[in-house]
Structure formats: C-alpha cells, structure tokens
Motif scaffolding. Sequence first.
Motif: not given
Length: 432
Positions: A353-365
């Motif tokens: 599932v791939k979206d073009s949204g605002p994304g997530i900061a790396s420290h949350h992943l």
Amino acid sequence: MLKHNFWQRIVCEITLVLIIAAILGTVFGRVWLVITIALLVLILYYAYQLQRLSYWIWQQNNVYPSTGFGALNLLFYGLHKRQRRQRNKQNELANIIKRFRHGAESIPDSLLLVEDNGAITWCNKIAQNELNIHWPYDKGQNIVNLIRYPQFADYMAKRNFSQPLTLLFRQQYYIEFRIIPYIDKQWIVIARDVGHLYLAEKQRRDFFTNASHELRTPITVLKGYLDMLADDMISAEDYQKTIQTMQSQTNRMENLIEQILALSNIENSPLNKTMQKVNVPAILHNIEQDIKQIYPHYLVSFTIDDQLRVIGVKSQLESVITNLIYNAIKHTPDGTAINIEWRHVSYGAYFSVKDSGPGIASHHLNRLTERFYKVDDARFIASSSSGLGLAIVKHALLNHGNTKLQIRSKLTEGSQFSFVLPEQYIDHSNDI
C-alpha cells in the motif's frame, strides 16, 4: 583366583629348581654346589623381574607393565588387570565430565563454578560471552573482580542466596544471578538474561496505562453528557447533536475493545487448527468497491493478481489488508493517490500500500507497530485512531512464517507499507 595361587607357584618353582639341581648335582657329584648355584640364579631372576617392575612404576611411560615368567608373572598380570580397571574408571569419569560439560554448554544460561573465596574454577562459553570472562586467563580470578558491581559484591559478601540478584548489566540488559551451594565449599553461579521479562512487564504496564487512557476520554465525555441530560441542562436544539456525540464516543470505545480482543486472539490463536485457503483477490475487490462508494475523493488504484491465493488464517490476513488500506486513507488528505498491489514475486506473495501523502518522520518508523503508539501530527488529530491497527498487522504477519512488515516513508514523499508472505503459504491447487 590367581592371587591365592601366588605362594603356591613360588613354592612349586623353588621346589622344582631344587629337584632339578639335586639331580644335576648327583650326576656331576656336586649336589650342594649345583643347588647353591641354582638358588642364586633363581634369586637373580626374581631380582631382575622386580627391577623391571620398579623401572616400569617409576620411569617407564608405558600404560601397561611388561610380562614375565613364572610366579612373578602373576604380579605383572595382576598389575595389568588393576591398571586396566583403573583406566576404564578414568574413561568413565572422563565421559561423565564430558557429558557434564556438554550439558552445561547446552544450558541457555551463564554457568560458573567458584570456590568459597570467590575464585572461578570453570565457566561455560555463554558466561564468557555474556559476562565478558576471558577463559582460561581469568581462571582463579575472584568473580567480584570480574563482575564489578557494588550490589554484586555485597550479595557475595552477605552469603544470603535465598533470593536472586538482578542487575542492569552494561546498561544494556538485565541479568539475574542465582548462587547454589555445590560440593567442597564450592558454588554454582547461574546468570540468566531476564531482559525479555522486564520488557514484557514494561509492555504490560504500558498496555494498561494506554488502554485506561484511551477508555477514560470517551467515558468522561459520556459521563459529562449523561450528567447534563439528568440535570436538563441540554436544550432541545442541542439534544440531537449530544446524542450523536455520545454515539460516536460509544463507537470509539467499542472499536477499541474489539481491537484489543482481536490483538489478544491473534497472539494466542492455535494456527495449526485455523489455516485455510484465503482468496485475497476477492477480499481486495470487495474493498475496492467499498472505497469507490465511501471515499470517492481519493485516487485509489488496485493491481491485483486474480490467480494468487494463499494459505493462512483468513480473519488475520483480512485484518492485515483492511488495516493497511484504510490507514492510508484515514491518515492522508482528500485527493491523495493510493496504489495497492497484490502480485507473485520470486520469493512469495507481495502486498503493498503506497500513498503520496505527507509522509512520516523517520524517528517514528521503528515504533509505529507498538501498541497504542500514535504519531503526534496535526494530520492525525481528526482521526479516531486507537494506535492498535499496526500492532495487529505486525502480530498477524508474524503468525504467517514470521513475515515482517516493511515500512518506508519520508516527509512530503508519502509512505509505503508492504510485506511478502513466504512461498510455502501460496496456494498452488489452482495452478494449471
């Protein structure tokens, strides 16, 4: 039996020598001279055999003694037999020690033998790695000098080992020390990594804290509105809005409880009894129809291999797919392009599932799959996320060949959630 015949053999040998000497002496007319010479030869022979025996005992490296003649051969044979028994006992003892050490090495804990004064006499390989003991260079060293923690030194000094001692070792993991009396004033020290127990306890506390927090908010809202209704403090104009708010909060609690129960069922389900054929393409087509009707403002595209079916727990795989797709919709704004793939790759069944949204900061992943973890972001405020969706996804996938959820995301560049079910979970019964 032979040990009782030794003196009989000696007497017989001496008697036989004397008889032969007497006969020869009579023939040569020198009876006493021949007898004397015969006795001297016999004594010298016995002395020679005893010298050989002494040489074997004190100087020779042979395992077994040499053989002799006559009565002294009984001594050689007896020594040989005793030596063989001793060697067999040594081999048995060596095998016992070998089995003990093999068993000690098989124990998944650090194991040490220490003297009453703390000197280390032996340790297994796990102890060498886990406690940083350099063997055999640290043999004889005091264990307190190698495990340099004041709590451990006090624990050893008090000699009260009824309760174990737990230390945070090297600021990395928790080690539990148990000391058991052994033999000859020796002690067995067992060191066990109990970090997973502390982690489980922390997760349990966090779970109850977060669950209580998540339930407290809707309950507080409901209680406030019920008190207002009881006191007739809500006007007729606001009555319908109040009922809708209460229904929304009730639905929120119901959804949270359902997700908690779902997560519990996933973690405790007997997989070998629930595996079945799962028609993933049919599930995706149903979701596609629902999205077109409920979320027409999203640009959702599906790439589905209609022949690709798998073997698994249907409820869990359906929960995984549903959570990942609706999470992408829930946490991205209207008009976002979302691409969903289900296809066969060389190493299994691939879902993305791939979206073009605002994304997530790396420290949350790395923490997204933790229970109740939520990204503190403005785009999540409008959603009623419980923080359990990705935890359900993680554990459901682990139940299918230890499959891992892959998460890739960058701010302003969108996000991608994917996994690959191993090849053995693909259903080949419909293959031509």
